[in-house]
Structure formats: structure tokens, C-alpha cells
Motif scaffolding. Structure first.
Motif, PDB file in Angstrom:
ATOM      1  N   LYS A 235      35.949  43.500  50.635  1.00  0.00           N
ATOM      2  CA  LYS A 235      36.606  44.074  49.451  1.00  0.00           C
ATOM      3  C   LYS A 235      35.711  44.043  48.293  1.00  0.00           C
ATOM      4  O   LYS A 235      35.049  44.989  47.840  1.00  0.00           O
ATOM      5  CB  LYS A 235      38.114  43.707  49.213  1.00  0.00           C
ATOM      6  CG  LYS A 235      38.743  44.248  48.039  1.00  0.00           C
ATOM      7  CD  LYS A 235      40.265  43.855  47.687  1.00  0.00           C
ATOM      8  CE  LYS A 235      40.724  44.792  46.484  1.00  0.00           C
ATOM      9  NZ  LYS A 235      42.162  44.187  46.469  1.00  0.00           N
ATOM     10  N   GLU A 236      35.704  42.602  48.011  1.00  0.00           N
ATOM     11  CA  GLU A 236      34.640  42.236  46.756  1.00  0.00           C
ATOM     12  C   GLU A 236      34.835  42.969  45.547  1.00  0.00           C
ATOM     13  O   GLU A 236      33.897  43.177  44.751  1.00  0.00           O
ATOM     14  CB  GLU A 236      33.062  42.255  47.275  1.00  0.00           C
ATOM     15  CG  GLU A 236      32.842  41.531  48.302  1.00  0.00           C
ATOM     16  CD  GLU A 236      31.368  41.344  48.634  1.00  0.00           C
ATOM     17  OE1 GLU A 236      30.709  42.276  48.237  1.00  0.00           O
ATOM     18  OE2 GLU A 236      30.716  40.459  49.741  1.00  0.00           O
ATOM     19  N   THR A 237      36.087  43.434  45.245  1.00  0.00           N
ATOM     20  CA  THR A 237      36.380  44.060  43.996  1.00  0.00           C
ATOM     21  C   THR A 237      37.909  43.358  43.429  1.00  0.00           C
ATOM     22  O   THR A 237      38.536  43.207  44.367  1.00  0.00           O
ATOM     23  CB  THR A 237      36.588  45.627  44.312  1.00  0.00           C
ATOM     24  OG1 THR A 237      37.699  45.981  45.292  1.00  0.00           O
ATOM     25  CG2 THR A 237      35.413  46.122  44.731  1.00  0.00           C
ATOM     26  N   TYR A 238      37.984  43.941  42.316  1.00  0.00           N
ATOM     27  CA  TYR A 238      39.175  43.239  41.710  1.00  0.00           C
ATOM     28  C   TYR A 238      40.513  43.941  41.670  1.00  0.00           C
ATOM     29  O   TYR A 238      39.971  45.123  41.788  1.00  0.00           O
ATOM     30  CB  TYR A 238      38.920  42.800  40.212  1.00  0.00           C
ATOM     31  CG  TYR A 238      37.862  41.769  39.970  1.00  0.00           C
ATOM     32  CD1 TYR A 238      38.397  40.478  40.218  1.00  0.00           C
ATOM     33  CD2 TYR A 238      36.428  41.950  39.801  1.00  0.00           C
ATOM     34  CE1 TYR A 238      37.332  39.304  40.140  1.00  0.00           C
ATOM     35  CE2 TYR A 238      35.704  40.904  39.635  1.00  0.00           C
ATOM     36  CZ  TYR A 238      35.986  39.636  39.848  1.00  0.00           C
ATOM     37  OH  TYR A 238      35.049  38.500  39.728  1.00  0.00           O
ATOM     38  N   CYS A 239      41.360  43.666  41.909  1.00  0.00           N
ATOM     39  CA  CYS A 239      42.591  44.604  41.730  1.00  0.00           C
ATOM     40  C   CYS A 239      42.805  45.287  40.285  1.00  0.00           C
ATOM     41  O   CYS A 239      42.223  44.623  39.456  1.00  0.00           O
ATOM     42  CB  CYS A 239      43.936  43.719  41.863  1.00  0.00           C
ATOM     43  SG  CYS A 239      44.112  43.029  43.396  1.00  0.00           S
ATOM     44  N   ARG A 240      43.347  46.057  40.273  1.00  0.00           N
ATOM     45  CA  ARG A 240      43.474  47.087  38.985  1.00  0.00           C
ATOM     46  C   ARG A 240      44.283  46.180  37.850  1.00  0.00           C
ATOM     47  O   ARG A 240      44.048  46.591  36.866  1.00  0.00           O
ATOM     48  CB  ARG A 240      44.013  48.468  39.198  1.00  0.00           C
ATOM     49  CG  ARG A 240      45.381  48.578  39.453  1.00  0.00           C
ATOM     50  CD  ARG A 240      45.786  50.055  39.742  1.00  0.00           C
ATOM     51  NE  ARG A 240      47.399  50.223  39.972  1.00  0.00           N
ATOM     52  CZ  ARG A 240      48.009  50.327  38.953  1.00  0.00           C
ATOM     53  NH1 ARG A 240      47.887  50.831  37.924  1.00  0.00           N
ATOM     54  NH2 ARG A 240      49.397  50.473  39.423  1.00  0.00           N
TER      55      ARG A 240
END
Length: 256
Positions: A235-240
Motif C-alpha cells: 500500500k505505502e499510502t496514507y488513509c484519506r
């Protein structure tokens, strides 16, 4: 007793199951035992490709939150209090995938009818079963094993209860006044002892209103803590709703 229609509704909305088809089972008691919990977290870490045990602990808390919302949904919508004791609920994994989405196994489907006379008493009993006797001991074990903050764990639960709140308020067939009363009690008014050895309600700090996030052009309830999901898988992305991205200087403004 939960009828077939109600069982199907809980299965569809909250991943509940009433048959033991598990390949891997996490019981409340096993999650409270530090040595067993460490083994389970290592399994979750490997399965979800998590960077560390702290991230695995947060994911376990998020998955366990479905026990809470399923029980509250049954209480409010069906007006039936399920047996949410540690002996009657557990997390069952029926297939192993990177996302790791276990089901909430409810062993006995016997329930207690919620009436005007017993409503307050039964709601307090349910909160004791869910929080004081189940989540708090698990959170304490997670804290000892991984050093993760309980603030993150409690906020993981609060996020799903707010999601349930929005879901129910959007349903015109449900008494909105009662929904607001019950969930306001859970999130703000219930006394601290229903959450364990606390003086205060452990969810009230997460009851602030949604904020307008300029980057996303919408109102969202920004988290106070990061749930660490960006440290799982590829994933390596932050939650909104992550505070890391939402609380930057140009990222958020609040409506008056």
C-alpha cells in the motif's frame, strides 16, 4: 434469537458468520495472553506483509472492531442484545489473503429482547462485555507486546462506530432519534468503568465534528492518530482521514 434474515444482514454488513469454517481462529482469551498474542501478531504481520508488530497490532484492533459494530447494530436495529461475551465471539479466518479480512464468529445465536424497560441496563451490559471485559484486556496485551499506544487502538474502534452512526442515520426505516441517543451514549456519555479501569469514556476524545479538508474538497472526520495501515502490504499510502496528510498546514480548514 437471531433469525435467518438477521443473520444474513449481519453477515453482509459486518462479515459475521455462524458456522465454524475457520482455517485460523483468534479467540479473545488467546489475544489476552501475551505469549500467544505475539505468535498471532507474527502471523498477521506475515499475512498482511506488515512492516512491524505495531502495524499488525493496529490491524488486529481494526478487524476486532467489527465485533463491536455488529453487536451495536443488532442492539439498535433488531432490538436484540447478542451474547458478546469472550466465550461467544471470536475472529475466524476462512481464507488467507494479504488484506486479511476475518469473519466475526458468533457461536450462540440466542439473544435478549431489548425493551423500553430494560434498554439502559442491557446497553450497559453490552458495553461491559465489549469494552471492559474484552477490548481493554486485549488492548493492554497489545500495548505490552508491541508498545503501541492505546489511543490508536481506541480510535480504531471509534472510527467504525462513527461509520455505523452514519450508516444508521442514512436509513429512513430506523428511528433516528433512538440511533442518535444510543450512539451518543456509547461515544460520549457512558461512564469510564464500562471501558475498563478508567475514570472517563475512552471514545469521547474522538467525537469531534468532521472537518473540511481542502485537498479532498470534502468534510471528513480526521483521525488524531495514524492507524499504520500504510505500513502493510504494498500500500505505502496514507488513509484519506490520516492526520499525517490532513493536518498539514495547507491540508485542512474547519468550517465555522
Amino acid at each position: 434469537m437471531l433469525n435467518k434474515k438477521e443473520q444474513s444482514e449481519l453477515a453482509e454488513k459486518f462479515r459475521c458468520t455462524f458456522k465454524d469454517n475457520s482455517l485460523y481462529r483468534l479467540s479473545p482469551s488467546s489475544c489476552m495472553d501475551e505469549s500467544t498474542l505475539r505468535v498471532q501478531l507474527l502471523w498477521i504481520q506475515q499475512t498482511m506483509e506488515a512492516a512491524n508488530l505495531r502495524a499488525a497490532a493496529s490491524m488486529l484492533a481494526k478487524r476486532y472492531s467489527f465485533v463491536v459494530v455488529a453487536a451495536l447494530y443488532s442492539f439498535i436495529v433488531f432490538q436484540k442484545k447478542i451474547n458478546a461475551s469472550t466465550k461467544n465471539v471470536s475472529l475466524h479466518t476462512e481464507e488467507v489473503k494479504t488484506m486479511w479480512l476475518p469473519k466475526v464468529f458468533i457461536s450462540e445465536i440466542e439473544t435478549t429482547e431489548v425493551t423500553e424497560e430494560n434498554h439502559e441496563i442491557l446497553l450497559d451490559e453490552l458495553l461491559d462485555e465489549l469494552f471492559a471485559y474484552q477490548l481493554e484486556p486485549i488492548w493492554s496485551a497489545l500495548r505490552k507486546v508491541t508498545k503501541i499506544s492505546k489511543l490508536t487502538l481506541w480510535e480504531n474502534v471509534a472510527v467504525y462506530i462513527h461509520w455505523l452512526y452514519d450508516l444508521l442515520l442514512a436509513n429512513e426505516e430506523i428511528d433516528n432519534m433512538q440511533v442518535q441517543k444510543d450512539l451518543r451514549y456509547v461515544l460520549e456519555e457512558a461512564e469510564g468503568h464500562h471501558f475498563g479501569s478508567y475514570h472517563n469514556n475512552q471514545l469521547v476524545r474522538y467525537s469531534s465534528p468532521p472537518q473540511y479538508v481542502e485537498k479532498q474538497k470534502q468534510e471528513i472526520r480526521v483521525r488524531q492518530t495514524c492507524c499504520l495501515s500504510y505500513q502493510t502490504g504494498a500500500k505505502e499510502t496514507y488513509c484519506r482521514t490520516c492526520p499525517v496528510i490532513c493536518k498539514s498546514k495547507k491540508g485542512v480548514s474547519v468550517h465555522d
